[in-house]
Design a protein around this motif. Sequence first.
Motif, short mmCIF file in Angstrom:
data_model
loop_
_atom_site.label_atom_id
_atom_site.label_comp_id
_atom_site.label_asym_id
_atom_site.label_seq_id
_atom_site.Cartn_x
_atom_site.Cartn_y
_atom_site.Cartn_z
N LYS A 1 -2.88 0.23 -2.87
CA LYS A 1 -3.53 1.33 -2.17
C LYS A 1 -4.65 1.94 -3.01
O LYS A 1 -5.00 3.11 -2.84
CB LYS A 1 -2.49 2.42 -1.83
CG LYS A 1 -1.35 1.95 -0.94
CD LYS A 1 -1.85 1.49 0.43
CE LYS A 1 -0.68 1.10 1.32
NZ LYS A 1 -1.15 0.63 2.65
N ASP A 2 -5.22 1.17 -3.91
CA ASP A 2 -6.30 1.67 -4.77
C ASP A 2 -7.51 2.03 -3.90
O ASP A 2 -8.09 1.16 -3.26
CB ASP A 2 -6.68 0.59 -5.80
CG ASP A 2 -7.54 1.13 -6.93
OD1 ASP A 2 -8.38 2.01 -6.66
OD2 ASP A 2 -7.38 0.67 -8.07
N ASP A 3 -7.86 3.31 -3.87
CA ASP A 3 -8.98 3.74 -3.03
C ASP A 3 -10.27 3.92 -3.83
O ASP A 3 -11.26 4.44 -3.34
CB ASP A 3 -8.64 5.03 -2.28
CG ASP A 3 -8.27 6.19 -3.21
OD1 ASP A 3 -8.40 6.03 -4.44
OD2 ASP A 3 -7.86 7.25 -2.70
N VAL A 4 -10.27 3.50 -5.10
CA VAL A 4 -11.46 3.56 -5.94
C VAL A 4 -12.00 2.15 -6.17
O VAL A 4 -13.17 1.87 -5.93
CB VAL A 4 -11.16 4.24 -7.29
CG1 VAL A 4 -12.40 4.23 -8.18
CG2 VAL A 4 -10.68 5.67 -7.07
N VAL A 5 -11.14 1.27 -6.65
CA VAL A 5 -11.48 -0.14 -6.84
C VAL A 5 -10.49 -0.94 -6.00
O VAL A 5 -9.31 -1.03 -6.35
CB VAL A 5 -11.38 -0.56 -8.32
CG1 VAL A 5 -11.74 -2.03 -8.47
CG2 VAL A 5 -12.28 0.30 -9.19
N ASP A 6 -10.96 -1.48 -4.90
CA ASP A 6 -10.07 -2.16 -3.97
C ASP A 6 -9.26 -3.25 -4.66
O ASP A 6 -9.74 -3.92 -5.59
CB ASP A 6 -10.87 -2.76 -2.81
CG ASP A 6 -9.98 -3.26 -1.69
OD1 ASP A 6 -9.52 -2.45 -0.88
OD2 ASP A 6 -9.73 -4.49 -1.66
N CYS A 7 -8.03 -3.45 -4.21
CA CYS A 7 -7.15 -4.44 -4.79
C CYS A 7 -7.74 -5.85 -4.75
O CYS A 7 -7.36 -6.72 -5.53
CB CYS A 7 -5.80 -4.42 -4.06
SG CYS A 7 -4.50 -5.39 -4.86
N SER A 8 -8.69 -6.07 -3.85
CA SER A 8 -9.33 -7.39 -3.76
C SER A 8 -10.07 -7.74 -5.06
O SER A 8 -10.23 -8.92 -5.37
CB SER A 8 -10.31 -7.43 -2.58
OG SER A 8 -11.32 -6.44 -2.73
N HIS A 9 -10.49 -6.74 -5.82
CA HIS A 9 -11.13 -7.01 -7.11
C HIS A 9 -10.14 -7.71 -8.04
O HIS A 9 -10.45 -8.73 -8.66
CB HIS A 9 -11.62 -5.71 -7.75
CG HIS A 9 -12.83 -5.13 -7.12
ND1 HIS A 9 -14.03 -4.99 -7.77
CD2 HIS A 9 -13.03 -4.65 -5.86
CE1 HIS A 9 -14.93 -4.44 -6.96
NE2 HIS A 9 -14.34 -4.22 -5.80
N GLY A 10 -8.94 -7.15 -8.13
CA GLY A 10 -7.91 -7.75 -8.97
C GLY A 10 -7.50 -9.13 -8.48
O GLY A 10 -7.30 -10.05 -9.27
N LYS A 11 -7.40 -9.28 -7.17
CA LYS A 11 -6.99 -10.57 -6.60
C LYS A 11 -8.01 -11.66 -6.90
O LYS A 11 -7.65 -12.80 -7.21
CB LYS A 11 -6.77 -10.43 -5.09
CG LYS A 11 -5.50 -9.66 -4.72
CD LYS A 11 -5.35 -9.59 -3.21
CE LYS A 11 -4.06 -8.88 -2.82
NZ LYS A 11 -2.86 -9.64 -3.14
N GLN A 12 -9.29 -11.31 -6.81
CA GLN A 12 -10.31 -12.33 -7.06
C GLN A 12 -10.38 -12.68 -8.54
O GLN A 12 -10.56 -13.85 -8.90
CB GLN A 12 -11.67 -11.87 -6.56
CG GLN A 12 -12.72 -12.97 -6.60
CD GLN A 12 -13.98 -12.64 -5.81
OE1 GLN A 12 -14.00 -11.68 -5.06
NE2 GLN A 12 -15.00 -13.45 -5.97
#
Length: 377
Positions: free
Chosen positions: A211-222
């Motif tokens: 639920k990261d509303d600053v840096v979307d979790c998609s950043h970590g996933k990629q």
Amino acid sequence: MGAVTSSMAAKFAFFPPNPPSYCVTVEEGTGKLRMTDVAEKENVDVLKVKTKKGTEIVALYVKNPTAKLTLLYSHGNAADLGQMYDLFSELSLHLRVNLMGYDYSGYGQSTGKPSEQNTYADVEAAYKCLQETYGVKEEDIILYGQSVGSGPTLDLSSRLSRLRAVVLHSPILSGLRVMYPVKRTYWFDIYKNIDKIPLVQCPVLVIHGSKDDVVDCSHGKQLHALSKEKYEPLWVEGGNHCDLELFPQYIKHLKKFILAIEKTGPLRNGSVLSMDQMDNARNSTDCRPRQSIDQREKSRSSTDNRDKPRGSTDQIEKSRASTDKRDRSRKSVDYADKANTAEQPEKGRNSIDRFGDMMRSAVLCNIDCFKPVGTKV
């Protein structure tokens, strides 16, 4: 292009706590540095380290007599060492590691002004201090980058062939990608982590809140998808940008990761064991079988070019320049993977989960990763 650069630079800003949360004093007679406004501890050294950019940064070194590994922690955008002091002490205790944290130029009592290039020089200076002052070998160091700290962490780790491991905590793909869903890397972007992560030769653990509303979790996933040596990631269900330390699975997963890294160890030629071997070592520690999520990855050679000699600081700088000039298109990554179901903080905690209770009242991160200039803090 100059106007574009100025415009982009104006949208990015660093937010050091103002005023700083601590001061540094010199003890009469001994000349020992001490940090004010924190609970002084015998196992914590306070240091001032000079960087190649001419600034002097403040660093903390937390000693653990049982440690085999050392964590070099690059903190988030609006924290300083005074705010991170308790967290660093708890991480060192529970993970059984030595830990060095440092303030970027212009943060806390570090001199100079914060900038992308200065943070690169800052982390290199802290790394050099670990080697020269404390005799820590490269293969015994884990680099840890939180949020904006993922920038200096990946910049350094992409150029170290014998590094033990990397932890990315709520990391960013790049500064521009935090604000805009761009599909390519532009030369004026900052912290081009998306281009540097494939160069990292050691195991990488990614931790990100769903639920990261600053840096979307998609950043970590990629970033996880682009890592060469993937370790089982932690997608914290319900976790936001600044509260992951409060979830019990955070410290549990980190502890499991450290144990696995300790079990495998560096090989004689400087390479690290394969992830399958790491999983086996972790299983023997956990006393229960666990299927690796990375079985789909093809097996890799144990050498992976890690026995190449580490370049000098000047070579690191030149290599970075060549990397940053690259402007290539990238295919988008499928983000359809659902976040792993994780236990909630309300569930029962075992002994190590007192960590979560203790940190609940701490100021871990008091501002977003990037905000437009003029936004109220």
